[in-house]
Design an enzyme around this catalytic site. Structure first.
Site, PDB file in Angstrom:
ATOM      1  N   ASP A 130       0.860  -1.180   0.000  1.00 46.96           N
ATOM      2  CA  ASP A 130       0.000   0.000   0.000  1.00 46.96           C
ATOM      3  C   ASP A 130       0.894   1.228   0.000  1.00 46.96           C
ATOM      4  O   ASP A 130       2.101   1.120   0.218  1.00 46.96           O
ATOM      5  CB  ASP A 130      -0.884  -0.016   1.265  1.00 46.96           C
ATOM      6  CG  ASP A 130      -2.016   0.984   1.183  1.00 46.96           C
ATOM      7  OD1 ASP A 130      -2.137   1.683   0.165  1.00 46.96           O
ATOM      8  OD2 ASP A 130      -2.782   1.089   2.155  1.00 46.96           O
ATOM      9  N   ILE A 131       0.279   2.396  -0.226  1.00 48.38           N
ATOM     10  CA  ILE A 131       1.025   3.636  -0.046  1.00 48.38           C
ATOM     11  C   ILE A 131       0.839   4.159   1.379  1.00 48.38           C
ATOM     12  O   ILE A 131       1.398   5.167   1.752  1.00 48.38           O
ATOM     13  CB  ILE A 131       0.607   4.719  -1.078  1.00 48.38           C
ATOM     14  CG1 ILE A 131      -0.913   4.910  -1.069  1.00 48.38           C
ATOM     15  CG2 ILE A 131       1.115   4.369  -2.460  1.00 48.38           C
ATOM     16  CD1 ILE A 131      -1.374   6.093  -1.906  1.00 48.38           C
TER      17      ILE A 131
ATOM     18  N   ASP B 213       3.084   1.801  -5.130  1.00 46.09           N
ATOM     19  CA  ASP B 213       2.148   2.792  -5.679  1.00 46.09           C
ATOM     20  C   ASP B 213       1.671   2.293  -7.040  1.00 46.09           C
ATOM     21  O   ASP B 213       2.495   2.040  -7.932  1.00 46.09           O
ATOM     22  CB  ASP B 213       2.896   4.126  -5.813  1.00 46.09           C
ATOM     23  CG  ASP B 213       2.015   5.239  -6.352  1.00 46.09           C
ATOM     24  OD1 ASP B 213       0.925   4.947  -6.888  1.00 46.09           O
ATOM     25  OD2 ASP B 213       2.428   6.403  -6.242  1.00 46.09           O
ATOM     26  N   ILE B 214       0.372   2.190  -7.197  1.00 48.60           N
ATOM     27  CA  ILE B 214      -0.210   1.669  -8.435  1.00 48.60           C
ATOM     28  C   ILE B 214       0.214   2.478  -9.666  1.00 48.60           C
ATOM     29  O   ILE B 214       0.252   1.971 -10.790  1.00 48.60           O
ATOM     30  CB  ILE B 214      -1.758   1.635  -8.315  1.00 48.60           C
ATOM     31  CG1 ILE B 214      -2.423   0.933  -9.485  1.00 48.60           C
ATOM     32  CG2 ILE B 214      -2.350   3.005  -8.176  1.00 48.60           C
ATOM     33  CD1 ILE B 214      -2.178  -0.491  -9.515  1.00 48.60           C
TER      34      ILE B 214
ATOM     35  N   TYR C 222     -16.368   6.006 -12.727  1.00 49.46           N
ATOM     36  CA  TYR C 222     -16.133   4.671 -12.157  1.00 49.46           C
ATOM     37  C   TYR C 222     -16.618   3.591 -13.135  1.00 49.46           C
ATOM     38  O   TYR C 222     -15.887   2.660 -13.473  1.00 49.46           O
ATOM     39  CB  TYR C 222     -16.890   4.587 -10.828  1.00 49.46           C
ATOM     40  CG  TYR C 222     -16.893   3.256 -10.127  1.00 49.46           C
ATOM     41  CD1 TYR C 222     -15.705   2.640  -9.749  1.00 49.46           C
ATOM     42  CD2 TYR C 222     -18.102   2.632  -9.796  1.00 49.46           C
ATOM     43  CE1 TYR C 222     -15.722   1.430  -9.066  1.00 49.46           C
ATOM     44  CE2 TYR C 222     -18.118   1.430  -9.100  1.00 49.46           C
ATOM     45  CZ  TYR C 222     -16.924   0.834  -8.742  1.00 49.46           C
ATOM     46  OH  TYR C 222     -16.943  -0.356  -8.063  1.00 49.46           O
TER      47      TYR C 222
ATOM     48  N   LYS D 132     -14.503   0.902 -15.428  1.00 48.19           N
ATOM     49  CA  LYS D 132     -14.679  -0.542 -15.258  1.00 48.19           C
ATOM     50  C   LYS D 132     -15.017  -1.231 -16.584  1.00 48.19           C
ATOM     51  O   LYS D 132     -14.564  -2.344 -16.837  1.00 48.19           O
ATOM     52  CB  LYS D 132     -15.745  -0.834 -14.192  1.00 48.19           C
ATOM     53  CG  LYS D 132     -15.274  -0.538 -12.777  1.00 48.19           C
ATOM     54  CD  LYS D 132     -14.068  -1.394 -12.388  1.00 48.19           C
ATOM     55  CE  LYS D 132     -13.644  -1.213 -10.954  1.00 48.19           C
ATOM     56  NZ  LYS D 132     -12.466  -2.040 -10.611  1.00 48.19           N
TER      57      LYS D 132
ATOM     58  N   ILE E  13     -21.272  -4.606  -2.017  1.00 49.33           N
ATOM     59  CA  ILE E  13     -20.716  -5.572  -1.056  1.00 49.33           C
ATOM     60  C   ILE E  13     -20.910  -5.041   0.365  1.00 49.33           C
ATOM     61  O   ILE E  13     -20.590  -3.890   0.661  1.00 49.33           O
ATOM     62  CB  ILE E  13     -19.204  -5.816  -1.325  1.00 49.33           C
ATOM     63  CG1 ILE E  13     -18.990  -6.296  -2.768  1.00 49.33           C
ATOM     64  CG2 ILE E  13     -18.627  -6.814  -0.327  1.00 49.33           C
ATOM     65  CD1 ILE E  13     -19.679  -7.593  -3.130  1.00 49.33           C
TER      66      ILE E  13
HETATM   67  C1  AKB Z   1     -20.369   1.560  -5.359  1.00 50.20           C
HETATM   68  O1  AKB Z   1     -21.470   1.735  -4.841  1.00 50.20           O
HETATM   69  O2  AKB Z   1     -19.765   2.424  -6.012  1.00 50.20           O
HETATM   70  C2  AKB Z   1     -19.749   0.191  -5.255  1.00 50.20           C
HETATM   71  C3  AKB Z   1     -20.154  -0.667  -6.400  1.00 50.20           C
HETATM   72  C4  AKB Z   1     -21.516  -1.199  -6.492  1.00 50.20           C
HETATM   73  O3  AKB Z   1     -19.365  -0.917  -7.258  1.00 50.20           O
HETATM   74  N1  AKB Z   1     -20.129  -0.423  -4.018  1.00 50.20           N
END
Ligand code: AKB
Length: 332
Positions: free
Chosen positions: A52-53, A70-71, A159, A163, A189
């Site tokens: 980790d950093i 560091d990624i 995000y 992905k 999760i």
């Molecule tokens: C989020 O809510 O951004 C995450 C996901 C569902 O990828 N938990």
């Protein structure tokens, strides 16, 4: 940002893992922490390396090897992989959906540039690579009830965009260079030992902490917002199972996985069965609500169930009972 890499010998008897995480995103950190501990139990403590950093919590630090990484530092990643003879790499680095919208530049760097580094390292050194994707990889034009593995994916968050990019790049590297890329699209999760951070599904973790500590919960999504969810133990098991599945059993490289789907109202009712005095109010966060309204309501994971026998253990009642047991015993 977090990265977790696993080194293991061909026969799986010895495995070393490097794991690196950014504790800003505690949910992600928690997943990795548990994943790390699960792997250490399975493959031996010294065969799993955390990185980790930032300094990890002391219980994780003392549970096995830890190194700085560091990624965004490609040379450093390469050094770690070479020096530790890494063979598996589990890449969790990502800013989640809500926090990503608040810092697009950082999300782009960590989620996209970080992924490029990881893909190149994995291809260069013949690593098996796991990258988690998410229900957030779908968007308002995707079928939402249910959402199959293969359909339109036009997410509206950085995000989600990062992905989809990860899924496509991983699959491209698989076909082009033979990279052993494996990817699961996680639902929200839910885990007990951390406060949530940065996600749209966070409410489903926060409710347990608030229910136990204050008896009041203010939900930032509308009561009828249905989203797919999973308890952490199922998520960790699914991840290990897909990593260990024989390549011939995988008809695809990116799978939906699911356990249950519920709304805030349904979750609150289930919690109120145990804590009848819990008061729930709704104060809608428009950013999170718009994101949730563009995501799957039910997730079709039949390919995972057919190909590598995915089966969840926790439905809503077991999830609620387990979370309350954990959080309740912690606060006593
Ligand atoms: C989020 O809510 O951004 C995450 C996901 C569902 O990828 N938990």
């Amino acid at each position: 940002c977090s990265i977790y890499t696993v080194y293991k010998s061909i026969n799986l008897l010895h495995c070393r893992c490097i794991y690196k995480c950014n504790v800003l995103h505690k949910n992600v950190f928690y997943i990795i922490k548990l994943y790390l501990l699960t792997h250490r139990k399975r493959f031996g403590k010294n065969n799993v390396i955390l990185s980790d950093i930032r300094k990890p919590p002391s219980n994780v630090f003392h549970s096995g090897p830890f190194i700085y990484s560091d990624i965004l530092d490609y040379k450093n990643l390469r050094e770690i992989v070479v020096n530790n003879r890494i063979t598996w790499l589990v890449h969790y680095s990502a800013l989640l959906s809500a926090v990503g919208e608040a810092n697009v530049a950082l999300a782009r760097a960590v989620n996209i540039t970080g992924l490029h580094n990881i893909l190149d390292i994995a291809a260069e050194h013949g690593l098996r690579l796991f990258v988690p994707s998410t229900i957030g990889a779908f968007g308002p034009t995707s079928p939402r009830n249910p959402t199959p593995d293969l359909c339109v994916q036009r997410p509206r968050t950085i995000y989600g965009v990062s992905k989809v990019h990860a899924e496509l790049m991983g699959e491209y590297y698989h076909h082009r260079y033979g990279l052993d890329f494996r990817c699961l699209r996680y639902p929200g999760i839910i885990s007990a030992d951390s406060q949530p951070g940065g996600g749209t599904t966070d409410y489903a973790v926060q409710i347990f902490h608030d229910a136990v500590k204050t008896g009041k919960f203010e939900c930032n999504l509308k009561p009828d917002t249905r989203l797919p969810m999973m308890y952490i133990d199922d998520c960790l098991r699914a991840t290990l199972e897909v990593m260990e599945a024989p390549a011939e059993s995988l008809s695809m490289r990116t799978y939906n996985i699911n356990a249950m789907s519920f709304t805030p109202e349904e979750l609150a009712k289930e919690v109120q069965k145990q804590l009848p005095d819990l008061q729930v109010t709704y104060e809608i966060d428009s950013v999170r609500q718009a994101i949730a309204d563009s995501w799957p309501m039910n997730f079709d994971d039949s390919n995972a169930r057919n190909d590598w026998c995915w089966k969840h253990d926790y439905d809503l009642p077991e999830l609620v009972q387990t979370m309350l047991n954990f959080i309740g015993s912690d606060s006593r």
